[in-house]
Motif scaffolding. Structure first.
Motif, PDB file in Angstrom:
ATOM      1  N   LYS A 141       1.799   2.565   6.162  1.00 16.04           N
ATOM      2  CA  LYS A 141       2.298   1.743   7.128  1.00 16.04           C
ATOM      3  C   LYS A 141       2.171   0.382   7.104  1.00 16.04           C
ATOM      4  O   LYS A 141       3.353  -0.287   7.259  1.00 16.04           O
ATOM      5  CB  LYS A 141       1.222   2.024   8.528  1.00 16.04           C
ATOM      6  CG  LYS A 141       1.739   1.533   9.825  1.00 16.04           C
ATOM      7  CD  LYS A 141       0.929   1.313  10.993  1.00 16.04           C
ATOM      8  CE  LYS A 141      -0.288   0.535  10.619  1.00 16.04           C
ATOM      9  NZ  LYS A 141      -1.255   0.590  11.719  1.00 16.04           N
ATOM     10  N   THR A 142       1.394  -0.198   6.309  1.00 14.43           N
ATOM     11  CA  THR A 142       1.338  -1.529   6.037  1.00 14.43           C
ATOM     12  C   THR A 142       2.733  -1.846   5.130  1.00 14.43           C
ATOM     13  O   THR A 142       3.150  -3.020   5.445  1.00 14.43           O
ATOM     14  CB  THR A 142       0.119  -2.081   5.356  1.00 14.43           C
ATOM     15  OG1 THR A 142      -0.872  -1.579   6.338  1.00 14.43           O
ATOM     16  CG2 THR A 142       0.066  -3.699   5.465  1.00 14.43           C
ATOM     17  N   THR A 143       2.918  -1.129   4.019  1.00 14.14           N
ATOM     18  CA  THR A 143       3.916  -1.330   3.284  1.00 14.14           C
ATOM     19  C   THR A 143       5.131  -1.304   4.014  1.00 14.14           C
ATOM     20  O   THR A 143       6.367  -2.131   3.650  1.00 14.14           O
ATOM     21  CB  THR A 143       3.795  -0.320   2.148  1.00 14.14           C
ATOM     22  OG1 THR A 143       2.260  -0.376   1.377  1.00 14.14           O
ATOM     23  CG2 THR A 143       4.641  -0.777   0.731  1.00 14.14           C
ATOM     24  N   VAL A 144       5.318  -0.137   4.649  1.00 12.78           N
ATOM     25  CA  VAL A 144       6.784   0.138   5.548  1.00 12.78           C
ATOM     26  C   VAL A 144       6.917  -1.202   6.410  1.00 12.78           C
ATOM     27  O   VAL A 144       7.864  -1.715   6.303  1.00 12.78           O
ATOM     28  CB  VAL A 144       6.606   1.432   6.200  1.00 12.78           C
ATOM     29  CG1 VAL A 144       7.807   1.390   7.368  1.00 12.78           C
ATOM     30  CG2 VAL A 144       6.484   2.705   5.672  1.00 12.78           C
TER      31      VAL A 144
ATOM     32  N   LEU B   6       7.569   9.398  -1.528  1.00  8.82           N
ATOM     33  CA  LEU B   6       8.165  10.639  -2.259  1.00  8.82           C
ATOM     34  C   LEU B   6       8.171  10.264  -3.647  1.00  8.82           C
ATOM     35  O   LEU B   6       8.642  11.024  -4.493  1.00  8.82           O
ATOM     36  CB  LEU B   6       9.329  10.956  -1.812  1.00  8.82           C
ATOM     37  CG  LEU B   6       9.419  11.652  -0.131  1.00  8.82           C
ATOM     38  CD1 LEU B   6      10.726  11.830   0.184  1.00  8.82           C
ATOM     39  CD2 LEU B   6       8.625  12.832  -0.465  1.00  8.82           C
ATOM     40  N   ASP B   7       7.964   9.026  -4.282  1.00  3.20           N
ATOM     41  CA  ASP B   7       8.134   8.641  -5.520  1.00  3.20           C
ATOM     42  C   ASP B   7       6.580   9.051  -6.298  1.00  3.20           C
ATOM     43  O   ASP B   7       6.499   9.047  -7.620  1.00  3.20           O
ATOM     44  CB  ASP B   7       8.092   7.178  -5.736  1.00  3.20           C
ATOM     45  CG  ASP B   7       6.798   6.510  -5.189  1.00  3.20           C
ATOM     46  OD1 ASP B   7       6.741   6.593  -3.757  1.00  3.20           O
ATOM     47  OD2 ASP B   7       6.347   5.335  -5.715  1.00  3.20           O
ATOM     48  N   ARG B   8       5.558   9.494  -5.459  1.00  5.76           N
ATOM     49  CA  ARG B   8       4.387   9.875  -6.042  1.00  5.76           C
ATOM     50  C   ARG B   8       4.351  11.193  -6.767  1.00  5.76           C
ATOM     51  O   ARG B   8       4.990  11.999  -6.149  1.00  5.76           O
ATOM     52  CB  ARG B   8       3.350   9.792  -5.033  1.00  5.76           C
ATOM     53  CG  ARG B   8       2.749   8.420  -4.731  1.00  5.76           C
ATOM     54  CD  ARG B   8       1.355   8.492  -3.764  1.00  5.76           C
ATOM     55  NE  ARG B   8       0.493   9.261  -4.287  1.00  5.76           N
ATOM     56  CZ  ARG B   8      -0.543   9.652  -3.391  1.00  5.76           C
ATOM     57  NH1 ARG B   8      -0.518   9.596  -2.217  1.00  5.76           N
ATOM     58  NH2 ARG B   8      -1.629  10.279  -4.096  1.00  5.76           N
TER      59      ARG B   8
HETATM   60  P1  GDP Z   1      -1.907   1.853   5.425  1.00 10.93           P
HETATM   61  O1  GDP Z   1      -3.273   1.924   5.356  1.00 10.93           O
HETATM   62  O2  GDP Z   1      -1.015   3.107   6.336  1.00 10.93           O
HETATM   63  O3  GDP Z   1      -1.272   0.858   6.159  1.00 10.93           O
HETATM   64  O4  GDP Z   1      -1.112   2.099   4.106  1.00 10.93           O
HETATM   65  P2  GDP Z   1      -0.889   0.810   3.131  1.00 10.93           P
HETATM   66  O5  GDP Z   1       0.645   0.320   3.375  1.00 10.93           O
HETATM   67  O6  GDP Z   1      -1.724  -0.131   2.979  1.00 10.93           O
HETATM   68  O7  GDP Z   1      -0.557   1.741   1.581  1.00 10.93           O
HETATM   69  C1  GDP Z   1      -1.520   2.279   1.200  1.00 10.93           C
HETATM   70  C2  GDP Z   1      -1.552   2.586  -0.446  1.00 10.93           C
HETATM   71  O8  GDP Z   1      -0.179   3.217  -0.704  1.00 10.93           O
HETATM   72  C3  GDP Z   1      -1.252   1.019  -1.069  1.00 10.93           C
HETATM   73  O9  GDP Z   1      -1.983   0.996  -2.329  1.00 10.93           O
HETATM   74  C4  GDP Z   1       0.091   1.000  -0.987  1.00 10.93           C
HETATM   75  O10 GDP Z   1       0.684   0.301  -2.102  1.00 10.93           O
HETATM   76  C5  GDP Z   1       0.584   2.518  -1.404  1.00 10.93           C
HETATM   77  N1  GDP Z   1       1.731   2.826  -0.917  1.00 10.93           N
HETATM   78  C6  GDP Z   1       2.729   2.698   0.239  1.00 10.93           C
HETATM   79  N2  GDP Z   1       3.784   3.149   0.289  1.00 10.93           N
HETATM   80  C7  GDP Z   1       3.788   3.849  -0.629  1.00 10.93           C
HETATM   81  C8  GDP Z   1       5.282   4.599  -1.483  1.00 10.93           C
HETATM   82  O11 GDP Z   1       6.156   4.551  -0.829  1.00 10.93           O
HETATM   83  N3  GDP Z   1       4.777   4.943  -2.777  1.00 10.93           N
HETATM   84  C9  GDP Z   1       3.573   4.824  -3.419  1.00 10.93           C
HETATM   85  N4  GDP Z   1       3.561   5.361  -4.873  1.00 10.93           N
HETATM   86  N5  GDP Z   1       2.736   4.088  -3.021  1.00 10.93           N
HETATM   87  C10 GDP Z   1       2.834   3.719  -1.672  1.00 10.93           C
END
Ligand code: GDP
Length: 702
Positions: free
Chosen positions: A22-25, A147-149
């Motif tokens: 969520k934070t990354t989005v 989806l890249d994971r």
């Molecule tokens: P939140 O807890 O939902 O806010 O999640 P974060 O945005 O903090 O993401 C959690 C972890 O997943 C972080 O280490 C991000 O870098 C990673 N992450 C987020 N989006 C992606 C993605 O699209 N691909 C990958 N491989 N990692 C992601």
């Protein structure tokens, strides 16, 4: 003057299971909408929305800050800013212990973007939040992220949404490649491939679908068109006649169906790899409602109790809901509110219909992540914050003082059910701790503080272990108070079952001026939830008026410690009906002590009992685990109320004492191989069974 037509507002939240991204989005959204110019990676601890220190450290979002940004759909392709929309993004936390935060944000949202982890698919907490969104009737779109994971699968994740959450999910994109081969997304409307280039995916290119993917894309498109067509008679006819349906028609019907909770568009990509976020933002514009697409807000006239409604319209009287009070290090108490109807200008008066007090509105702030913009006027549909409101708390209605005083449905908060003792580490921390706890309690209606009259210790209570953990942590970081905490305890209460009378006498006559207080009290039990009532039945001045408040004070103090096991007495009335006084020796203190003593004696005679919080529990499990899970609940003194079906899962509704629920998450996980999920909320206080009550009273059970 209104600059943005209300039809172009989108008040949305991004909701997800912790770690789904969520934070990354959100970061990418703020970047592409031009608010932030540098992407701060979460793992480097530079997230913009997570402006509170320890949120960053834990990587989770706790407070619901609201952020405004702007977006024109497909501008990244057309380079035309002709259709600009205003997004107000309300931050929502993913953890269940923060129910208050989730609920108050869901309450003021018009639509939501639900983010999933493309490896894990639907996780237990996604289900929890999903159900809360159902309860508040929030239209939503989904984004299958990550989806890249390695191990990611669009198809599996999509199917888990269909099976666990809703058969109405409707894929509008598919990924091009997966895991390390993810290279873009296919838009199933235009049947084109979208590629995201440049350092941060900001250069979007439209290409032909790779030939190897074409057949698959056609299959997914057919499924999408069939689902959408089924929602509209005209489209269905065309579909059955195998006629081509225009993209505009498909979008129009999908929009209506999304707003009416009939369909849920599903997008995909990878926020971290900058893939798919821009079309997701288009999706917010295309499918999520503006304030005018939703029914008028309903409330009651606080004078007559009659139901009234207000439309999302500037010509209506000003009507708003305060949904968060936050302490800001720079400006003090910030009250966030959502304007449902009417307009408001700086400096005008508003009526808080919940407290019936008028207040003058000072500065109006629109929040842009870490920055704020001062504005002079607000319109219906706006979300903003103000500083300096004195008596406005979360859930209060604010309205135009010159029109019918409307009260919107209050946000109801559950009772805190867990308590822990908290002790300052040093003398210096002692003073600061009181102030810090007080501030935090102002922000959060489910967080309470009280002093233990016996030990002088402070006890804090809240909704769960993590909830209290975070608050203690915030105290350390924001207020620099070091404290240690005890083990979590159930917040027991006491009450009485019958009626009784007793005398209290405090008389000391040993030379000089003595002490004289003498009262007779009658205690009676009240229904659960009715609280405490003090009745003054003294006639003819047998106890002078000035001493009566002292008696009441003594009673209330004694009630805090109870008589069974030292827990507070609730739900009873106390009548002061007789007593006597002495011309010289009577004093407030003597009457207070007499009141306390009489209360204790009377309560002991009135069949005192211990009460415990009973939780309403909903457990969802695959059928093959049903027996084990029910057996386990019975062993926890649980009463099963109902079992029912939801899709291919079993739903158990039960009532269980909180005291038996510590560690339930772990035990459910092992009973169901991780497939069971549950939600739990406070229901009511009930009598603790005799043998257990005895153990608690003797200190054998805590
Ligand atoms: P939140 O807890 O939902 O806010 O999640 P974060 O945005 O903090 O993401 C959690 C972890 O997943 C972080 O280490 C991000 O870098 C990673 N992450 C987020 N989006 C992606 C993605 O699209 N691909 C990958 N491989 N990692 C992601």
């Amino acid at each position: 003057m209104r600059k943005y037509p209300i039809e172009k507002y989108r008040n949305i939240g991004i909701i997800a299971h912790i770690d789904a991204g969520k934070t990354t989005v959100t970061e990418r959204v703020l970047f592409y909408t031009g608010i932030s110019h540098k992407i701060g990676e979460v793992h480097e601890g530079k997230a913009i929305m997570d402006w509170m220190e320890q949120e960053r450290e834990r990587g989770i979002t706790i407070t619901s800050a609201a952020t405004t940004c702007f977006w024109s759909p497909e501008e990244y392709l057309t380079k035309e800013k002709t259709n600009e929309h205003r997004f107000n993004i309300i931050d929502t936390p993913g953890h269940i212990d923060f129910t208050v935060e989730v609920q108050r944000s869901l309450r003021v949202l018009d639509g939501a973007v639900v983010v999933f982890d493309g490896v894990a698919g639907v996780e237990p907490q996604s289900e929890t939040v999903w159900r809360q969104a159902d309860k508040f009737k929030v239209p939503r779109i989904c984004f299958i992220n990550k989806l890249d994971r390695i191990g990611a699968s669009f198809e599996k994740s999509f199917n888990s949404i269909v099976q666990k959450l809703s058969p109405n999910a409707c894929a509008v994109q598919i990924p091009i490649g997966e895991e390390q081969n993810l290279s873009g997304v296919v838009d199933l409307f235009s049947m084109k491939a979208l590629k995201f280039e440049g350092n941060l995916g900001e250069k979007v290119k439209l290409e032909e679908i790779p030939s190897g993917l074409l057949e698959k894309a056609h299959k997914w498109r057919d499924k999408m068109v069939e689902k959408i067509a089924a929602e509209d008679e005209n489209l269905l006819e065309k579909y059955l006649a195998r006629e081509e349906i225009s993209i505009e028609d498909l979008r129009r019907v999908l929009r209506q169906a999304t707003i009416n909770y009939k369909l849920i568009p599903v997008f995909c990509g990878s926020a971290l790899k900058n893939t798919g976020v821009q079309p997701l933002l288009d999706g917010v514009v295309y499918y999520l409602p503006s304030p005018v697409d939703l029914p008028a807000i309903i409330g009651v006239d606080s004078k007559t109790g009659k139901e009234i409604s207000r439309k999302s319209d500037d010509s209506e009287p000003f009507t708003a809901l305060a949904f968060k009070v936050a302490t800001d290090p720079y400006v003090g108490a910030l009250t966030y509110f959502r304007v449902y109807a009417g307009t408001l200008s700086k400096g005008s008066y508003i009526l808080n219909t919940t407290t019936r007090e008028k207040e003058r509105l000072g500065r109006i702030l629109r929040m842009h992540a870490a920055e704020r913009e001062e504005v002079d006027e607000l319109f219906s549909g706006d979300i903003a914050a103000t500083v300096g409101l004195k008596n406005t708390s979360t859930g209060h209605t604010l309205c135009d003082p010159d029109s019918v005083p409307i009260v919107l449905e209050e946000i109801t908060f559950p009772e805190p059910v867990i308590a822990i003792r908290i002790e300052p580490k040093t003398k210096a921390d002692q003073e600061k701790m009181g102030m810090a706890l007080h501030r935090l309690a102002e922000e959060d209606p489910t967080f309470r503080i009280k002093g233990d009259p016996d030990t002088g210790e402070t006890i804090i209570s809240g909704m769960g272990e993590l909830h209290l953990d975070i608050l203690v942590d915030r105290m350390k970081r924001e207020f620099k108070v070091e404290a240690s905490v005890g083990r979590p305890q159930v917040a027991y209460k006491e009450t009485i079952k019958t009626e009784a009378e007793a005398e209290g006498k405090y008389i000391r006559q040993s030379g000089g001026r003595g002490q004289y207080g003498h009262v007779w009290l009658r205690v009676e039990s009240k229904e659960r939830g009715q609280g405490f009532e003090f009745i003054d039945e003294i006639k003819g001045g047998i106890i002078p008026k000035e001493f009566i408040p002292a008696v009441e004070k003594g009673i209330k103090e004694a009630m805090l410690k109870g008589v069974v096991a030292g827990y507070p007495l609730i739900d009873m009335s106390v009548a002061l009906y007789d007593g006597s006084f002495h011309e010289v020796d009577s004093s407030e203190i003597a009457f207070k002590i007499a009141g306390s003593q009489a209360l204790q004696s009377a309560t002991k005679r009135a069949k005192p009992i211990l009460l415990e919080p009973i939780m309403k529990l909903e457990v969802i499990v695959p059928e093959n685990f049903l027996g084990d899970v029910m057996g386990n609940l019975s062993a926890r003194r649980g009463k099963i109320e109902e079992t029912s079906d939801r899709l291919n899962l079993k739903v158990i509704d039960a009532k269980v004492p909180l005291a038996e629920m510590f560690g339930y998450a772990t035990s459910l996980r092992s009973l169901t191989e991780g497939r069971g999920t549950f939600t739990m909320e406070f229901d009511k206080y009930e009598e603790v069974p005799g043998n257990i009550a005895r153990e608690i009273a003797e200190g054998k059970r805590r």
